[in-house]
Design an enzyme around this catalytic site. Sequence first.
Site, mmCIF file in Angstrom:
data_model
loop_
_atom_site.group_PDB
_atom_site.id
_atom_site.type_symbol
_atom_site.label_atom_id
_atom_site.label_comp_id
_atom_site.label_asym_id
_atom_site.label_seq_id
_atom_site.Cartn_x
_atom_site.Cartn_y
_atom_site.Cartn_z
ATOM 1 N N ASP A 133 -10.766 2.179 -3.550
ATOM 2 C CA ASP A 133 -11.422 1.891 -2.273
ATOM 3 C C ASP A 133 -12.932 2.016 -2.400
ATOM 4 O O ASP A 133 -13.668 1.641 -1.495
ATOM 5 C CB ASP A 133 -10.934 2.875 -1.198
ATOM 6 C CG ASP A 133 -9.628 2.402 -0.578
ATOM 7 O OD1 ASP A 133 -9.222 1.258 -0.840
ATOM 8 O OD2 ASP A 133 -9.014 3.181 0.171
ATOM 9 N N ASP A 136 0.825 -1.205 0.000
ATOM 10 C CA ASP A 136 0.000 0.000 0.000
ATOM 11 C C ASP A 136 0.867 1.266 0.000
ATOM 12 O O ASP A 136 2.076 1.212 0.291
ATOM 13 C CB ASP A 136 -0.894 -0.027 1.259
ATOM 14 C CG ASP A 136 -2.229 0.698 1.055
ATOM 15 O OD1 ASP A 136 -2.343 1.466 0.094
ATOM 16 O OD2 ASP A 136 -3.136 0.485 1.875
HETATM 17 C C1 DGJ Z 1 -5.982 1.763 1.680
HETATM 18 C C2 DGJ Z 1 -6.363 0.557 0.865
HETATM 19 O O1 DGJ Z 1 -6.831 0.934 -0.388
HETATM 20 C C3 DGJ Z 1 -7.394 -0.259 1.618
HETATM 21 O O2 DGJ Z 1 -7.814 -1.351 0.856
HETATM 22 C C4 DGJ Z 1 -6.785 -0.710 2.909
HETATM 23 O O3 DGJ Z 1 -5.723 -1.574 2.650
HETATM 24 C C5 DGJ Z 1 -6.317 0.500 3.713
HETATM 25 N N1 DGJ Z 1 -5.466 1.354 2.940
HETATM 26 C C6 DGJ Z 1 -5.600 0.061 4.960
HETATM 27 O O4 DGJ Z 1 -5.055 1.093 5.657
#
Ligand code: DGJ
Length: 695
Positions: free
Chosen positions: A516, A448
């Site tokens: 997301d 991430d």
């Molecule tokens: C952002 C990601 O896009 C989510 O899927 C998740 O992993 C969160 N970060 C976790 O902090």
Amino acid sequence: MIKINKENYLFILETPNTHYVFGIDDAGCNRHIHWGRKCPADDYSICIGSDESSNNTMLDEYKQEYTPFGLTMYRECDIKAQFSDQCREIQLAYCDYAADDSSLSVRFKDTHYPLEVVLNYRIFPHSDIIQRWTTVRNTGETEIRFERLFSAQFSLPSTKPYTFRNTNGAWGGEFVETATRLEGGYAMWDSRKGATNHGHSPHFIAAQNADENTGDVYFASLAYSGNFKVSASRDSFGITRIALGMNDFDFSHTLLAGESFDTPPVYCGYTQGYGEMTRQMNRFVTEHLLPKQFAQTPLPVLYNSWEATGFDVNEAQQIELAKIAAQIGVELFVMDDGWFGQRKDDHAGLGDWYVNPEKFPNGLDALIQAVNELGMDFGLWIEPEMVNKDSDLYRAHPEWTYHYRHRDACELRNQLVLNMTRKDVQDYIFTTLDTLLTKHNIKYIKWDMNRPFSQTGAENLEDPKMYSYLHTKAVYDIVDKLKERHPGTAIESCASGGGRCDLGALSHFDQAWTSDNTDAIDRLAIQKGYALLRPTKTMRAWVTDISGINKPCSLDFRFAVAMQGALGIGGNLSHYSSTDLEICKKNIGLYKQIRSIVQFGDLYRLLDHDTDEVSLNQYVSADKKESVAFLTARGTRFYKKKIPICFGGLDENTRYTLTFQGQTYKKSGAYLMNVGIAVHIRGAYYNEVILIQAL
Ligand code: DGJ
């Protein structure tokens, strides 16, 4: 095939359906000649300019492959540098070329200064995609400081305006498309945030009179995850030019004596219609750019804990989720954020990549073993480039973040960015990840990156304005090294969903987290924008519990949208009824049956959610024997009840069977594509998955 006319200094890159042609004029200047449909090779020649005037110079008017700054050239340039005596003009003259069947490098030298510029091209069998990049070399004794170093320039053939498709996205609204008709002046899409991000895409798609099947479509995508710039212009003579490369905003790069530098590559093509553009790029990236380990392997159905449990993870609860996930057919169980350091929320823990002993008293292995015993692989979330101030890592190494001594460090999501241009930071990140993968049976890393950069450069004093390039390269190098040491582990580029999934990232990471935003209706637009120039197989798509207050999408509907990429499940399965779990099981079973068609097939966008209210996307296997179409209706108005749908991509002479709305059809490909079948759209959020098979 690459054809070279040595007498006229003409270079013709011939792909199955196109010609890309350029040459050298009498002054040794590079000149673009043609890009598009094929013409007889002998007909190509350089257009000789004759109407130089004090206000309209010929240099300004030329179509060039690569334009240096200076002289009487006033439009956008591709390369700008300062030599040691302060001269800022570059004057390139042709030197020589090297070529074989599939690659060509044409070398130019500055007429006075020790600078070499090499224009590189590569073509690929059975593909119209061409790779371009530029090499610069300092052959002298003193340094050369570049202020701009683009990868490539393109000139389009028509003097009429083109419409450019790019994205104007944001977190949660990634890949939202824009259409910009460029009649004059400039249009620009870029990133200044340190990495590619949710805003614009590092590509251009320039079209005239185009739809999915017809019209001229020119496109190029930059394979680079740092600050980028796509700059398009149309001059008063009607010439449209586009340059792509590392952003020259806050950029400079110094080449010391004897050094050379390769710009990031660009992949470009010309097709008739947007559909063929997507199909060419999809095939090309899967075959040539994606890391080899998993490029040809269908991706597993994953479960991810984030939307179910947030930061509040622990062994018992993850095992409970894993048990249900296994029952419904999940193959890879991924634990997301929250498992490490003192991570209770987003205020602490980033940087401390050891398992939290209160949440996991038996270590990670107890969970991994349970997951493995349930027949699934285990995957783990990590955000390696970041640190929270409240972490052991930051307390030990505050100097490891990007920072200026007399400026406040800007925290976003309570985190700072590690200065990946430093060798000690790179070593720490590699060792941390290597140790995790060595100690535990981890088959998947979700990498991430949840914020853009700021206060960049303090510890990178030698080449501070190259931080974005150096950071990006460090990420690529670490991912490559990890893959070499742990070939069985796949790595996903996440970046808050959709934040870093350009073709550069996809040359190192195996897949990407798309957004997301998992609202199925929003996803129709997000996934369409993503898949325009990126392979479907890399597009992770989850079914979650977001069914929207105003958009009551059924579980089946959400599956019908998520199955159009690499399927994942992200809902809180502990709250699912037995009926819901059966629906999940049924759809996951179906997905396993069709995923090769979706992940490796050709995509035909037949109806569009925005213009047609109903989205119909069809995937066709390479041998045209199998196909699957997803029909998802956003909502229909004006008493619209029955619409005829025609399919695409089938073999005209093959007979196919399909069952739809209780009726079985046995028809030829020609009939299904030209006459089609009438379907009854039963209200908003209606959805169907249609399987088409050769008899
Ligand atoms: C952002 C990601 O896009 C989510 O899927 C998740 O992993 C969160 N970060 C976790 O902090």
